[in-house]
Every structure is written in structure tokens, then in C-alpha cells.
Design an enzyme around this catalytic site. Sequence first.
Site, PDB file in Angstrom:
ATOM      1  N   ASP A   1      31.035 -52.276  -0.170  1.00 18.75           N
ATOM      2  CA  ASP A   1      29.896 -53.191  -0.156  1.00 18.75           C
ATOM      3  C   ASP A   1      30.199 -54.427  -1.008  1.00 18.75           C
TER       4      ASP A   1
ATOM      5  N   CYS B   1      14.918 -37.474   8.332  1.00 14.67           N
ATOM      6  CA  CYS B   1      15.894 -37.267   9.413  1.00 14.67           C
ATOM      7  C   CYS B   1      16.327 -35.798   9.427  1.00 14.67           C
TER       8      CYS B   1
ATOM      9  N   CYS C   1      14.224 -47.542  -0.791  1.00 15.35           N
ATOM     10  CA  CYS C   1      13.403 -46.598  -0.026  1.00 15.35           C
ATOM     11  C   CYS C   1      14.339 -45.639   0.689  1.00 15.35           C
TER      12      CYS C   1
ATOM     13  N   CYS D   1      21.548 -38.524  17.921  1.00 12.64           N
ATOM     14  CA  CYS D   1      20.112 -38.752  17.685  1.00 12.64           C
ATOM     15  C   CYS D   1      19.285 -38.161  18.834  1.00 12.64           C
TER      16      CYS D   1
ATOM     17  N   CYS E   1      11.761 -54.046   5.494  1.00 14.58           N
ATOM     18  CA  CYS E   1      12.295 -52.825   4.877  1.00 14.58           C
ATOM     19  C   CYS E   1      11.993 -52.837   3.372  1.00 14.58           C
TER      20      CYS E   1
ATOM     21  N   CYS F   1      15.157 -37.809  19.471  1.00 15.22           N
ATOM     22  CA  CYS F   1      14.433 -37.869  18.193  1.00 15.22           C
ATOM     23  C   CYS F   1      14.099 -39.325  17.836  1.00 15.22           C
TER      24      CYS F   1
ATOM     25  N   CYS G   1       8.789 -44.640   9.054  1.00 15.12           N
ATOM     26  CA  CYS G   1       9.043 -45.803   8.194  1.00 15.12           C
ATOM     27  C   CYS G   1       7.697 -46.415   7.764  1.00 15.12           C
TER      28      CYS G   1
ATOM     29  N   CYS H   1      12.603 -41.197  12.279  1.00  6.95           N
ATOM     30  CA  CYS H   1      12.738 -42.284  11.294  1.00  6.95           C
ATOM     31  C   CYS H   1      11.898 -43.491  11.701  1.00  6.95           C
TER      32      CYS H   1
HETATM   33  C1  B12 Z   1      22.548 -55.857   4.247  1.00  2.00           C
HETATM   34  C2  B12 Z   1      22.491 -54.400   3.842  1.00  2.00           C
HETATM   35  C3  B12 Z   1      21.238 -53.822   3.666  1.00  2.00           C
HETATM   36  C4  B12 Z   1      19.948 -54.536   4.079  1.00  2.00           C
HETATM   37  C5  B12 Z   1      19.844 -54.501   5.616  1.00  2.00           C
HETATM   38  C6  B12 Z   1      20.129 -53.124   6.222  1.00  2.00           C
HETATM   39  C7  B12 Z   1      20.658 -53.160   7.654  1.00  2.00           C
HETATM   40  N1  B12 Z   1      20.330 -52.161   8.428  1.00  2.00           N
HETATM   41  O1  B12 Z   1      21.388 -54.067   8.017  1.00  2.00           O
HETATM   42  C8  B12 Z   1      18.873 -53.711   3.315  1.00  2.00           C
HETATM   43  C9  B12 Z   1      18.611 -54.361   1.967  1.00  2.00           C
HETATM   44  C10 B12 Z   1      17.559 -53.512   4.024  1.00  2.00           C
HETATM   45  C11 B12 Z   1      19.644 -52.399   3.084  1.00  2.00           C
HETATM   46  C12 B12 Z   1      19.016 -51.187   2.870  1.00  2.00           C
HETATM   47  C13 B12 Z   1      19.688 -49.992   2.663  1.00  2.00           C
HETATM   48  N2  B12 Z   1      21.012 -49.845   2.467  1.00  2.00           N
HETATM   49 CO1  B12 Z   1      22.262 -51.232   2.712  1.00  2.00          CO
HETATM   50  N3  B12 Z   1      23.690 -52.460   3.151  1.00  2.00           N
HETATM   51  C14 B12 Z   1      23.676 -53.663   3.653  1.00  2.00           C
HETATM   52  C15 B12 Z   1      25.106 -54.150   3.912  1.00  2.00           C
HETATM   53  C16 B12 Z   1      25.527 -55.097   2.772  1.00  2.00           C
HETATM   54  C17 B12 Z   1      25.328 -54.838   5.267  1.00  2.00           C
HETATM   55  C18 B12 Z   1      24.700 -54.106   6.460  1.00  2.00           C
HETATM   56  C19 B12 Z   1      24.921 -54.875   7.742  1.00  2.00           C
HETATM   57  O2  B12 Z   1      26.030 -55.202   8.056  1.00  2.00           O
HETATM   58  N4  B12 Z   1      23.867 -55.195   8.483  1.00  2.00           N
HETATM   59  C20 B12 Z   1      23.960 -55.942   9.732  1.00  2.00           C
HETATM   60  C21 B12 Z   1      23.251 -55.207  10.853  1.00  2.00           C
HETATM   61  C22 B12 Z   1      23.431 -55.947  12.160  1.00  2.00           C
HETATM   62  O3  B12 Z   1      23.881 -53.940  10.959  1.00  2.00           O
HETATM   63  P1  B12 Z   1      23.095 -52.634  11.298  1.00  2.00           P
HETATM   64  O4  B12 Z   1      21.658 -52.773  10.998  1.00  2.00           O
HETATM   65  O5  B12 Z   1      23.847 -51.501  10.626  1.00  2.00           O
HETATM   66  O6  B12 Z   1      23.243 -52.566  12.873  1.00  2.00           O
HETATM   67  C23 B12 Z   1      24.343 -51.900  13.488  1.00  2.00           C
HETATM   68  C24 B12 Z   1      23.839 -50.878  14.514  1.00  2.00           C
HETATM   69  O7  B12 Z   1      22.537 -50.460  14.281  1.00  2.00           O
HETATM   70  C25 B12 Z   1      24.126 -51.507  15.818  1.00  2.00           C
HETATM   71  N5  B12 Z   1      23.042 -52.230  16.453  1.00  2.00           N
HETATM   72  C26 B12 Z   1      22.367 -53.281  15.998  1.00  2.00           C
HETATM   73  N6  B12 Z   1      21.504 -53.714  16.908  1.00  2.00           N
HETATM   74  C27 B12 Z   1      21.628 -52.919  17.994  1.00  2.00           C
HETATM   75  C28 B12 Z   1      20.974 -52.935  19.220  1.00  2.00           C
HETATM   76  C29 B12 Z   1      21.290 -51.960  20.146  1.00  2.00           C
HETATM   77  C30 B12 Z   1      20.575 -51.980  21.443  1.00  2.00           C
HETATM   78  C31 B12 Z   1      22.250 -50.966  19.846  1.00  2.00           C
HETATM   79  C32 B12 Z   1      22.578 -49.884  20.829  1.00  2.00           C
HETATM   80  C33 B12 Z   1      22.918 -50.983  18.614  1.00  2.00           C
HETATM   81  C34 B12 Z   1      22.585 -51.962  17.713  1.00  2.00           C
HETATM   82  O8  B12 Z   1      25.172 -52.452  15.595  1.00  2.00           O
HETATM   83  C35 B12 Z   1      25.109 -52.963  14.287  1.00  2.00           C
HETATM   84  C36 B12 Z   1      26.492 -53.231  13.788  1.00  2.00           C
HETATM   85  O9  B12 Z   1      27.249 -52.059  13.721  1.00  2.00           O
HETATM   86  C37 B12 Z   1      25.910 -52.779   3.857  1.00  2.00           C
HETATM   87  C38 B12 Z   1      27.313 -52.874   3.274  1.00  2.00           C
HETATM   88  C39 B12 Z   1      28.289 -53.436   4.281  1.00  2.00           C
HETATM   89  N7  B12 Z   1      29.083 -54.403   3.868  1.00  2.00           N
HETATM   90  O10 B12 Z   1      28.299 -53.020   5.422  1.00  2.00           O
HETATM   91  C40 B12 Z   1      25.000 -51.860   2.985  1.00  2.00           C
HETATM   92  C41 B12 Z   1      24.885 -50.406   3.422  1.00  2.00           C
HETATM   93  C42 B12 Z   1      24.663 -50.392   4.901  1.00  2.00           C
HETATM   94  N8  B12 Z   1      23.633 -49.921   2.744  1.00  2.00           N
HETATM   95  C43 B12 Z   1      23.680 -48.743   2.394  1.00  2.00           C
HETATM   96  C44 B12 Z   1      22.559 -48.039   1.856  1.00  2.00           C
HETATM   97  C45 B12 Z   1      22.837 -46.722   1.145  1.00  2.00           C
HETATM   98  C46 B12 Z   1      21.264 -48.571   2.000  1.00  2.00           C
HETATM   99  C47 B12 Z   1      19.932 -47.843   1.731  1.00  2.00           C
HETATM  100  C48 B12 Z   1      19.920 -46.359   2.090  1.00  2.00           C
HETATM  101  C49 B12 Z   1      19.552 -48.069   0.247  1.00  2.00           C
HETATM  102  C50 B12 Z   1      18.150 -47.596  -0.130  1.00  2.00           C
HETATM  103  N9  B12 Z   1      17.921 -46.311  -0.275  1.00  2.00           N
HETATM  104  O11 B12 Z   1      17.276 -48.387  -0.336  1.00  2.00           O
HETATM  105  C51 B12 Z   1      18.970 -48.673   2.630  1.00  2.00           C
HETATM  106  C52 B12 Z   1      18.892 -48.110   4.059  1.00  2.00           C
HETATM  107  C53 B12 Z   1      17.991 -48.922   4.950  1.00  2.00           C
HETATM  108  C54 B12 Z   1      18.400 -48.803   6.418  1.00  2.00           C
HETATM  109  N10 B12 Z   1      17.677 -48.020   7.192  1.00  2.00           N
HETATM  110  O12 B12 Z   1      19.377 -49.444   6.816  1.00  2.00           O
HETATM  111  C55 B12 Z   1      25.008 -48.058   2.718  1.00  2.00           C
HETATM  112  C56 B12 Z   1      24.809 -47.144   3.946  1.00  2.00           C
HETATM  113  C57 B12 Z   1      25.607 -45.857   3.918  1.00  2.00           C
HETATM  114  C58 B12 Z   1      25.370 -45.059   5.189  1.00  2.00           C
HETATM  115  N11 B12 Z   1      25.494 -43.752   5.099  1.00  2.00           N
HETATM  116  O13 B12 Z   1      25.082 -45.604   6.234  1.00  2.00           O
HETATM  117  C59 B12 Z   1      25.946 -49.325   2.970  1.00  2.00           C
HETATM  118  C60 B12 Z   1      27.013 -49.114   4.026  1.00  2.00           C
HETATM  119  C61 B12 Z   1      26.581 -49.661   1.611  1.00  2.00           C
HETATM  120  C62 B12 Z   1      27.754 -48.739   1.277  1.00  2.00           C
HETATM  121  N12 B12 Z   1      28.932 -49.308   1.081  1.00  2.00           N
HETATM  122  O14 B12 Z   1      27.645 -47.540   1.214  1.00  2.00           O
HETATM  123  N13 B12 Z   1      20.985 -52.572   3.176  1.00  2.00           N
HETATM  124  S1  SF4 Z   2      15.514 -39.376  12.252  1.00  4.27           S
HETATM  125 FE1  SF4 Z   2      17.770 -39.170  12.243  1.00  4.27          FE
HETATM  126  S2  SF4 Z   2      18.272 -38.088  14.187  1.00  4.27           S
HETATM  127 FE2  SF4 Z   2      16.148 -38.828  14.355  1.00  4.27          FE
HETATM  128  S3  SF4 Z   2      16.395 -40.848  15.382  1.00  4.27           S
HETATM  129 FE3  SF4 Z   2      16.350 -41.260  13.185  1.00  4.27          FE
HETATM  130  S4  SF4 Z   2      18.491 -41.300  12.599  1.00  4.27           S
HETATM  131 FE4  SF4 Z   2      18.420 -40.309  14.616  1.00  4.27          FE
END
Ligand code: B12
Ligand code: SF4
Length: 350
Positions: free
Chosen positions: A137, A251, A244, A191, A217, A194, A201, A197
Site C-alpha cells: 500500500d 461475509c 469500518c 461469492c 464508505c 450471496c 453496509c 455485504c
Molecule cells: C483506496 C483504498 C481504499 C479506499 C477505497 C476502497 C476501494 N474499494 O477502492 C477506502 C478508504 C474506502 C479503503 C477502505 C478499506 N481498505 Co483500502 N485500500 C485502498 C488502496 C490504496 C487502493 C484500492 C484501489 O485500487 N481502488 C480502486 C478500485 C477501482 O478498486 P476496487 O474497488 O478494488 O475494484 C476492483 C474490483 O472490484 C473490480 N471492479 C471494479 N468495478 C467493477 C465492475 C464490475 C462490473 C466488475 C465485474 C468488477 C469491478 O476491478 C477493480 C480493480 O481490480 C489499496 C492498496 C492498493 N495500493 O491497492 C488499499 C487496500 C485495498 N485496503 C485494504 C483494507 C484492509 C481496507 C479496509 C478493510 C480498511 C478498514 N477496515 O477500514 C477497507 C475496506 C473497504 C472496502 N470494502 O473496500 C487492503 C485490502 C486487503 C484485502 N484483503 O483485500 C488493501 C489492499 C491495502 C493492503 N495493502 O493490504 N481503501
Molecule cells: S458477503 Fe462475502 S461472499 Fe457474500 S457477496 Fe459479499 S464478499 Fe461475496
Amino acid sequence: MDNLNQLKSLITQWSIELGFDDIGISDINIQEDEHHLNDWLKNKYHGSMFYMEKHGNKRSRPDLLVNGTLRVISLKVHYYSREKYQATKDIKNSKEAYIANYALGRDYHKTIKNKLRSLVSRIQKYSKIEGQNFFVDSAPVLERAFARDAGLGWIGKHTNLINKDHGSWFFIAEIFTDLPLPIDIPSKNHCGTCDECIKICPTQAIVAPYQLDARRCISYLTIENKDAIPVNMRKPIGNRIFGCDDCQIFCPWNKFAKQSIEKDFLPNKNLLNQPLETLFKWSKTEWENQTKGSALRRAGYSGWLRNLAVALGNTATTKSSKNLLISRLNDTSEMVKEHIEWAIGEQNQS
Ligand code: B12
Ligand code: SF4
């Protein structure tokens, strides 16, 4: 070393010795994720996290970040350190502050960087890459997408990476390498139908499966956001004062979650299950002492007070909580003051 399979086995062995919980290797092609990232940015779901839009395609193309990269070695480290299922109880106890699991112990960036450094120093003699090539990260990298392709888990509808055997309470880190190591099989999505989540939320931040509007969020609102928390988001925040976990708590795959064995991630006793009032009383100096080396620093002291004021506004009124809120009205910034006034207003109504 000629045999790349042998080297991969060695790297795996070293990573386990250093305290990583899992390892996998992928190539660098995540085109579809790049499209998703660009759509996410177009929708402005990143809010004020401008660092998410700053690096062009570097996030999805490792060779633009580190020239010569051919493979991404993804690693995971478990962080869940509460008692099993305790998190479910803690989010319901409105008098105590809920701090996200990942932030209860030492800042993970520091702990994991040390592990990465040791691992990289062992791999480096086989590689030509120079300069920084390991991250947690800490650089523009779509970490979850590479980890998924490396077989560490699938991206769940809440967007966290989930592992079938270990749940989702883990951090992700990675090493970029120019070694053409054998790659792993990407994880399949489990998933199914299900949508727990999405339903659970508190702020409906998961606007569609796999799409999180960070602006809604609670993790963003209480940590990344440096301004006022929108009024309509304050009630659903409840007692969550930093981050959060709800989408992960509910999950079903987290039945299989592994407890962290990393001593750095053991909870700081002064942060776990603490009354909101106790934490709101902390002076800046106390806050600085208690959060030394912790991820809590990211919200800053005024973010801390802002979040606690919101949580206090969400508790039942007592004489002491109301007096406490009033007592801090004049020693904070205008932004925090407005949240305290809101909390007093909420307490007057309850
Ligand atoms: C910005 C960020 C945040 C932001 C935005 C989160 C987000 N979902 O993007 C905020 C501040 C909200 C956040 C919160 C949290 N974060 Co954060 N965050 C990041 C960070 C820096 C970048 C994430 C990112 O690239 N987002 C960009 C979006 C586009 O990516 P995405 O949402 O994951 O979407 C992907 C898929 O869902 C899919 N997708 C997107 N749209 C669509 C549409 C369709 C139709 C489909 C099929 C797929 C799809 O493709 C995308 C790219 O792969 C990473 C570290 C890193 N460098 O990666 C940590 C990271 C993701 N966070 C982490 C953690 C632990 C958290 C929290 C749990 C912390 C907490 N308890 O508060 C929460 C979880 C919230 C959640 N549900 O995501 C961990 C996750 C570990 C894991 N097991 O996944 C990371 C990886 C840090 C780490 N090095 O461990 N985070
Ligand atoms: S609660 Fe877990 S298994 Fe269910 S949709 Fe969300 S991420 Fe997938």
C-alpha cells in the site's frame, strides 16, 4: 540459479520463514481491472483521494512503475486480532469506540516493509532490477488484482480479496521482479448469489457488486476524508471511529478466517473496547503517545475528535457525555466544533 521452479520453492520457503501467510506469482497483465479502475475514477468514487488519479496507468502496469518487471510476487499477512466473532459484538456496543481490526496494533506498513526488505535481499542476487521494487500500500499498484491472479483469493462483491480457506482479514504486499518465475492459477470467484455485504453496509457504499463508492464508505469518511462528514452519513457511522469492518464481519467466508499470529498486530489495550468518553478526553499529547507507530495517525488529531464527536452524538444521552461535549466546544477547530454542536443537538433529542 538455472531452475526457476526451484527458485520459486525457495522464495516460498523464505516467505513463510519471515512470517508471510501465503505467496503467489502472477504475470503483469490486468487489462480488465485497468478498465474498472478508469470507470471508478470517472465516476468520482475516489472522492478526495487524488493520489488514486495521479499516476496514469502505472497502477495497472507494473513495468511502467518499475522498468523490466515481468512478474508480481504477491504476499499476504493476516491481521485479525480480536477474539473470534468479538467484532460483531463490538459494533453494537454504542458506548465503546469501534476501531477497525487492521488499525488496532502497529502500523502494518512498517511491519510488513521490514519483512519485505528481508525477502527481497534474498531474491535480489538473482535479479537485475535496481531500486525500490517492493510495496505494501505504498505505491500506485492495484494490489488486489495482482494477488487474485497470483491465486491468493478472489475479489469479493465488497471489493476485498477473500481466500476460501482464510477469509479476508489479511493485508497484501508485493515484490516486482524481472525473473520469469512460473505463475500460479488465478483464484475463482465464490461469492455466488450471496449479497450480504451489500445489504449490511451501513452507508450503502457498495453501489453495485464489485463497485465501492468510497465517498460513502465509513473507512473513507473517518480516515481519508479531512473535511466535515456529510450530515446524512453521521447516524449510520454509529460507534465506528476509525475505519469500518462490517462488510467483512458479515461475509460468510470469514467463518474460516485465521487469527493473526503477528505480535505487532496485537491490539493496543488502550484502543480496544474503550469508552467513547475516555478517548474523547485525550489531549493532543496523549493522542500522540497512544498512536505512536499506529495507522491511527492518518486521520490526525482533529479527525480523531471529529469522529468521536459523531459517535458520541450517536449514543444515548448521559449527563457526563453531554458535559464532556460542551467542555470541548472551545478548544477545537471550526470543523470539529460543528460536529460537536451536531452531537449535542442529537443528544438533546434522545
Ligand atoms: C483506496 C483504498 C481504499 C479506499 C477505497 C476502497 C476501494 N474499494 O477502492 C477506502 C478508504 C474506502 C479503503 C477502505 C478499506 N481498505 Co483500502 N485500500 C485502498 C488502496 C490504496 C487502493 C484500492 C484501489 O485500487 N481502488 C480502486 C478500485 C477501482 O478498486 P476496487 O474497488 O478494488 O475494484 C476492483 C474490483 O472490484 C473490480 N471492479 C471494479 N468495478 C467493477 C465492475 C464490475 C462490473 C466488475 C465485474 C468488477 C469491478 O476491478 C477493480 C480493480 O481490480 C489499496 C492498496 C492498493 N495500493 O491497492 C488499499 C487496500 C485495498 N485496503 C485494504 C483494507 C484492509 C481496507 C479496509 C478493510 C480498511 C478498514 N477496515 O477500514 C477497507 C475496506 C473497504 C472496502 N470494502 O473496500 C487492503 C485490502 C486487503 C484485502 N484483503 O483485500 C488493501 C489492499 C491495502 C493492503 N495493502 O493490504 N481503501
Ligand atoms: S458477503 Fe462475502 S461472499 Fe457474500 S457477496 Fe459479499 S464478499 Fe461475496
